[in-house]
Scaffold this motif. Sequence first.
Motif, mmCIF file in Angstrom:
data_model
loop_
_atom_site.group_PDB
_atom_site.id
_atom_site.type_symbol
_atom_site.label_atom_id
_atom_site.label_comp_id
_atom_site.label_asym_id
_atom_site.label_seq_id
_atom_site.Cartn_x
_atom_site.Cartn_y
_atom_site.Cartn_z
ATOM 1 N N THR A 25 -0.853 10.470 -5.347
ATOM 2 C CA THR A 25 -1.713 9.307 -5.143
ATOM 3 C C THR A 25 -2.458 9.374 -3.813
ATOM 4 O O THR A 25 -1.871 9.612 -2.769
ATOM 5 C CB THR A 25 -0.894 8.000 -5.175
ATOM 6 O OG1 THR A 25 0.137 8.052 -4.178
ATOM 7 C CG2 THR A 25 -0.268 7.794 -6.528
ATOM 8 N N HIS A 26 -3.781 9.169 -3.883
ATOM 9 C CA HIS A 26 -4.545 8.901 -2.660
ATOM 10 C C HIS A 26 -4.143 7.531 -2.124
ATOM 11 O O HIS A 26 -3.900 7.362 -0.933
ATOM 12 C CB HIS A 26 -6.048 8.877 -2.956
ATOM 13 C CG HIS A 26 -6.636 10.222 -3.210
ATOM 14 N ND1 HIS A 26 -7.071 10.631 -4.446
ATOM 15 C CD2 HIS A 26 -6.878 11.271 -2.386
ATOM 16 C CE1 HIS A 26 -7.564 11.855 -4.369
ATOM 17 N NE2 HIS A 26 -7.455 12.265 -3.135
ATOM 18 N N TYR A 27 -4.102 6.567 -3.038
ATOM 19 C CA TYR A 27 -3.662 5.225 -2.668
ATOM 20 C C TYR A 27 -3.173 4.496 -3.905
ATOM 21 O O TYR A 27 -3.562 4.810 -5.035
ATOM 22 C CB TYR A 27 -4.787 4.422 -1.990
ATOM 23 C CG TYR A 27 -5.972 4.148 -2.885
ATOM 24 C CD1 TYR A 27 -5.978 3.073 -3.777
ATOM 25 C CD2 TYR A 27 -7.103 4.958 -2.842
ATOM 26 C CE1 TYR A 27 -7.060 2.825 -4.611
ATOM 27 C CE2 TYR A 27 -8.188 4.714 -3.672
ATOM 28 C CZ TYR A 27 -8.165 3.651 -4.544
ATOM 29 O OH TYR A 27 -9.235 3.416 -5.376
ATOM 30 N N PHE A 82 0.853 -1.185 0.000
ATOM 31 C CA PHE A 82 0.000 0.000 0.000
ATOM 32 C C PHE A 82 0.886 1.230 0.000
ATOM 33 O O PHE A 82 1.877 1.287 0.732
ATOM 34 C CB PHE A 82 -0.907 0.030 1.244
ATOM 35 C CG PHE A 82 -1.754 -1.186 1.416
ATOM 36 C CD1 PHE A 82 -2.747 -1.486 0.510
ATOM 37 C CD2 PHE A 82 -1.569 -2.038 2.493
ATOM 38 C CE1 PHE A 82 -3.538 -2.619 0.665
ATOM 39 C CE2 PHE A 82 -2.340 -3.161 2.665
ATOM 40 C CZ PHE A 82 -3.331 -3.454 1.745
ATOM 41 N N GLU A 83 0.511 2.215 -0.816
ATOM 42 C CA GLU A 83 1.334 3.424 -0.917
ATOM 43 C C GLU A 83 0.430 4.642 -1.080
ATOM 44 O O GLU A 83 -0.644 4.569 -1.700
ATOM 45 C CB GLU A 83 2.275 3.314 -2.116
ATOM 46 C CG GLU A 83 3.266 4.454 -2.242
ATOM 47 C CD GLU A 83 4.219 4.255 -3.408
ATOM 48 O OE1 GLU A 83 5.179 5.030 -3.520
ATOM 49 O OE2 GLU A 83 3.986 3.324 -4.209
ATOM 50 N N THR A 84 0.850 5.787 -0.504
ATOM 51 C CA THR A 84 0.105 7.031 -0.649
ATOM 52 C C THR A 84 1.065 8.215 -0.606
ATOM 53 O O THR A 84 2.146 8.129 -0.015
ATOM 54 C CB THR A 84 -0.953 7.177 0.463
ATOM 55 O OG1 THR A 84 -1.709 8.369 0.234
ATOM 56 C CG2 THR A 84 -0.301 7.290 1.841
ATOM 57 N N ASP A 85 0.660 9.313 -1.263
ATOM 58 C CA ASP A 85 1.406 10.563 -1.163
ATOM 59 C C ASP A 85 0.823 11.472 -0.083
ATOM 60 O O ASP A 85 1.359 12.550 0.178
ATOM 61 C CB ASP A 85 1.389 11.314 -2.504
ATOM 62 C CG ASP A 85 2.339 10.695 -3.517
ATOM 63 O OD1 ASP A 85 3.434 10.270 -3.103
ATOM 64 O OD2 ASP A 85 1.987 10.619 -4.709
ATOM 65 N N LEU A 86 -0.290 11.047 0.525
ATOM 66 C CA LEU A 86 -0.851 11.813 1.631
ATOM 67 C C LEU A 86 0.114 11.786 2.814
ATOM 68 O O LEU A 86 0.863 10.814 2.993
ATOM 69 C CB LEU A 86 -2.201 11.237 2.044
ATOM 70 C CG LEU A 86 -3.310 11.284 0.988
ATOM 71 C CD1 LEU A 86 -4.546 10.547 1.496
ATOM 72 C CD2 LEU A 86 -3.652 12.721 0.615
ATOM 73 N N GLN A 87 0.079 12.832 3.608
ATOM 74 C CA GLN A 87 0.966 12.940 4.757
ATOM 75 C C GLN A 87 0.175 12.797 6.048
ATOM 76 O O GLN A 87 -1.001 13.169 6.099
ATOM 77 C CB GLN A 87 1.706 14.273 4.714
ATOM 78 C CG GLN A 87 2.568 14.427 3.471
ATOM 79 C CD GLN A 87 3.171 15.809 3.315
ATOM 80 O OE1 GLN A 87 2.769 16.753 3.991
ATOM 81 N NE2 GLN A 87 4.116 15.937 2.411
ATOM 82 N N ALA A 142 -1.341 -2.313 -10.774
ATOM 83 C CA ALA A 142 -1.642 -1.621 -9.530
ATOM 84 C C ALA A 142 -2.990 -0.916 -9.639
ATOM 85 O O ALA A 142 -3.366 -0.428 -10.694
ATOM 86 C CB ALA A 142 -0.544 -0.612 -9.207
ATOM 87 N N ASP A 143 -3.712 -0.886 -8.536
ATOM 88 C CA ASP A 143 -4.958 -0.127 -8.456
ATOM 89 C C ASP A 143 -4.621 1.216 -7.821
ATOM 90 O O ASP A 143 -4.194 1.272 -6.661
ATOM 91 C CB ASP A 143 -5.983 -0.882 -7.606
ATOM 92 C CG ASP A 143 -7.384 -0.340 -7.803
ATOM 93 O OD1 ASP A 143 -7.561 0.885 -7.678
ATOM 94 O OD2 ASP A 143 -8.295 -1.142 -8.084
ATOM 95 N N THR A 144 -4.796 2.314 -8.580
ATOM 96 C CA THR A 144 -4.321 3.625 -8.150
ATOM 97 C C THR A 144 -5.397 4.681 -8.296
ATOM 98 O O THR A 144 -6.127 4.707 -9.289
ATOM 99 C CB THR A 144 -3.091 4.059 -8.980
ATOM 100 O OG1 THR A 144 -2.095 3.032 -8.915
ATOM 101 C CG2 THR A 144 -2.497 5.355 -8.439
ATOM 102 N N LYS A 145 -5.483 5.541 -7.292
ATOM 103 C CA LYS A 145 -6.380 6.702 -7.338
ATOM 104 C C LYS A 145 -5.511 7.946 -7.162
ATOM 105 O O LYS A 145 -4.833 8.100 -6.145
ATOM 106 C CB LYS A 145 -7.414 6.615 -6.217
ATOM 107 C CG LYS A 145 -8.338 7.824 -6.091
ATOM 108 C CD LYS A 145 -9.365 7.873 -7.190
ATOM 109 C CE LYS A 145 -10.373 8.990 -6.947
ATOM 110 N NZ LYS A 145 -11.371 9.085 -8.025
#
Length: 261
Positions: free
Chosen positions: A147-149, A67-72, A164-167
């Motif tokens: 990315t949200h996720y 799981f990966e996100t650019d949110l902080q 990958a499933d990416t938003k």
Amino acid sequence: MAHSKSGSLKLLFLILVTLSCLVVGNAAATDVIVVEGMPNSLHPEGDVVDFTLKIGGLQPQVSKIEFETDLQPCNESPLWNITEPGFLKLPEGETIYNNQTLNFDILEDSSTPVIIHVVGKAPQITEVIQAHGLVITTRDPRKTGYTHYRVQSFDKDGFVVGKADTKVFNIEIPEEASYSDRLNAVPDQLLRDIIIDLHDKGLTFEANLLLDYSEAKPLGVSPLLVGIGLVIVAGVALLIGLRIGYARGYNASVRENEYKH
């Protein structure tokens, strides 16, 4: 004639098998659904984003998941809160994380969906620096493709399974839109170029002063005198920008030397 028909059927079968493999290979290895709080495609910097994911439909060959996100992370709540672990093999049962990237093994005997509550802030891409009595505003030129996720699956050998499933989302800066509108309304090309030069150097306060000047349209001032004055201002701004750049490089060098020692 029969041989020809048989050969055509075999060729058609091979084509269908190949297409089927391509479809399976390009399909996501899991089903990722936003079950609550659908995130927007555009966020102001620092905007708080809150949504919940449900991950299921795990393919048999999946052994690991990322799981990966650019949110902080926000101070108020964790970035990831795994409310229902499902098929995830969590280390020591830990369910709360603030890392932007997470990796987990998959339980072999479980296909129960995973529920994850995500709360984070859109990245702050604006930095304000005070130096030599000036306020310098710099911004990361990247405003798109955050990315949200992102959910990616892997097999036991570490090879990617499916896509990958990416938003994704973009970052907006309301002040930038206002600046562009005001700049386009400046009738004098020389003044406009100088405002752009100041703004690009991070001297947004000075650039806004000149925009105010253009909008006020004062009387009794010689256009030539104004032009000369603005050129001087731009030249001074350039020298200051060079000094600040040098100071940043020097400070970074000092910090690096201190770290090494």
